[in-house]
Design a protein around this motif. Structure first.
Motif, short mmCIF file in Angstrom:
data_model
loop_
_atom_site.label_atom_id
_atom_site.label_comp_id
_atom_site.label_asym_id
_atom_site.label_seq_id
_atom_site.Cartn_x
_atom_site.Cartn_y
_atom_site.Cartn_z
N LYS A 53 51.09 33.64 45.46
CA LYS A 53 50.39 33.61 46.74
C LYS A 53 49.55 35.11 47.19
N GLY A 54 48.77 34.81 48.33
CA GLY A 54 48.16 36.24 49.48
C GLY A 54 47.70 36.63 48.46
N PRO A 55 46.25 37.63 48.78
CA PRO A 55 45.09 38.08 48.92
C PRO A 55 45.50 38.78 47.61
N GLY A 116 33.89 39.32 49.41
CA GLY A 116 35.17 39.93 48.78
C GLY A 116 36.00 39.75 50.32
N VAL A 117 36.02 41.11 51.20
CA VAL A 117 36.60 40.99 51.84
C VAL A 117 36.78 39.63 52.99
N SER A 118 35.87 38.32 52.55
CA SER A 118 36.22 37.51 53.81
C SER A 118 37.09 36.88 52.69
N LEU A 119 36.55 36.33 51.39
CA LEU A 119 37.64 35.35 50.38
C LEU A 119 38.85 36.06 50.57
N LEU A 120 39.37 37.46 50.40
CA LEU A 120 40.80 38.09 50.85
C LEU A 120 41.24 37.65 51.91
N LYS A 121 40.64 37.26 53.30
CA LYS A 121 40.98 37.71 54.45
C LYS A 121 41.64 36.59 54.79
N ARG A 122 41.47 35.50 53.69
CA ARG A 122 41.73 34.05 53.11
C ARG A 122 42.82 34.06 52.47
N PHE A 149 34.00 53.01 37.37
CA PHE A 149 33.84 51.44 37.92
C PHE A 149 33.37 51.85 39.46
N LYS A 150 33.07 50.99 39.77
CA LYS A 150 32.73 50.99 41.26
C LYS A 150 34.04 50.68 41.80
N ARG A 151 33.21 51.74 43.59
CA ARG A 151 35.23 51.53 44.61
C ARG A 151 35.36 50.61 45.28
N GLY A 152 34.14 49.63 45.16
CA GLY A 152 34.57 47.85 46.54
C GLY A 152 35.91 47.63 46.30
N PHE A 153 36.19 47.43 45.12
CA PHE A 153 37.51 46.91 44.69
C PHE A 153 38.67 47.70 45.24
N VAL A 154 38.49 48.35 45.39
CA VAL A 154 39.85 49.92 46.25
C VAL A 154 39.76 49.38 47.69
N ARG A 155 38.07 49.27 48.25
CA ARG A 155 37.77 49.15 49.95
C ARG A 155 38.47 47.82 50.31
N MET A 156 38.25 46.42 48.87
CA MET A 156 38.42 45.32 49.75
C MET A 156 40.17 45.47 49.93
N ALA A 157 40.62 45.61 49.01
CA ALA A 157 42.31 45.67 48.80
C ALA A 157 43.03 46.74 49.95
N MET A 158 42.50 48.06 50.27
CA MET A 158 42.79 48.67 51.34
C MET A 158 42.60 47.90 52.71
N THR A 159 41.39 47.28 52.59
CA THR A 159 41.36 46.19 54.00
C THR A 159 41.78 45.11 54.26
#
Length: 256
Positions: A53-55, A116-122, A149-159
């Motif tokens: 469970k969880g993002p 990505g952020v929208s999906l993870l926040k849900r 690697f692009k850094r977007g996935f790291v930023r998504m994880a932090m957010t």
């Protein structure tokens, strides 16, 4: 979103009674995926590393120009966990309604930071390829050499405080041979396409390894720290490359 890859609770006996949508996006994909599992002699390790469970961000290497790795991963995750994966994919899928409709019905989402952020926040589980198209469109001469690697996935994880599950996919590089990476910067900035050798997939042996999840000890305020995000991304890439190198050394030929 409709769960088109979900295994039904009962068998389908009368295909004539099913709608064309059900046949095209439900029965046919499952049939193809089961055939592919046997054709590629798919081996899976580390399913216990996927949080229930969880993002969660599943972060695999991207290989084989066809995108089979995205489809197989989505199917495996759905069949072996109680979660429906959302796969962030190349924007070319969404340029026209003809390609966007089947992509959406297969659970594909355009790969943007906002999506990505929208999906993870849900609290969704998403599949995101940090290499982008430079990974699966690289020439076969560079197989299993991770691209930056692009850094977007790291930023998504932090957010979103999401866990990152680094994932190794072996076999796709041998399944589809790419002669060269074509860049069309004169026509559309950043557009990269493959120059394939084969269309029919070769019978390479596939293996998918889900590594231990990474929980970043940083909050959303660090998302703008470019150096930190770069260092984290590079460290994850380095760890994945070491794991790929060990797996390749141990497996020998990709076809036996």
């Amino acid at each position: 979103m409709i769960n088109f890859l979900k295994k039904p609770n009962e068998k389908v006996f009368n295909l004539k009674e099913l709608s064309s949508d059900a046949l095209l996006y439900k029965v046919f994909p499952r049939l193809v995926m089961e055939i592919m599992k046997k054709y590629f002699r798919l081996e899976i390790e580390g399913l216990e590393n996927i949080p229930e469970k969880g993002p969660v961000i599943i972060a695999p290497n991207h290989s084989g120009f066809s995108g089979f790795d995205a489809m197989v991963l989505s199917y495996i995750l759905q069949q072996n966990t109680k979660r429906i994966p959302r796969v962030l994919t190349h924007h070319l899928w969404f340029l026209t309604k003809t390609t966007a409709l089947p992509a959406q019905k297969m659970g594909f989402i355009e790969a943007t930071y906002e999506n990505g952020v929208s999906l993870l926040k849900r609290n969704n589980l998403i599949v995101l390829f940090p290499e982008g198209e430079h990974g699966n469109f690289k020439p076969t001469s560079k197989r299993y050499q991770l691209q930056e690697f692009k850094r977007g996935f790291v930023r998504m994880a932090m957010t979103t405080n999401a866990k990152i599950v680094p994932t190794i996919v072996l076999g796709a590089e041998e399944t589809h041979i790419n002669l060269q990476q074509l860049k069309f910067t004169k026509f559309l900035r950043g557009l990269v396409l493959p120059l394939p050798l084969n269309v029919i997939p070769l019978p390479a042996k596939w293996k998918i390894v889900f590594l231990k999840p990474v929980q970043l000890p940083f909050d959303a305020e660090k998302v703008t720290d470019r150096e930190l995000c770069h260092d984290i991304s590079s460290e994850i890439q380095e760890d994945m490359q070491k794991k790929i190198n060990r797996e390749i050394k141990n497996r020998g030929s990709g076809f036996f």
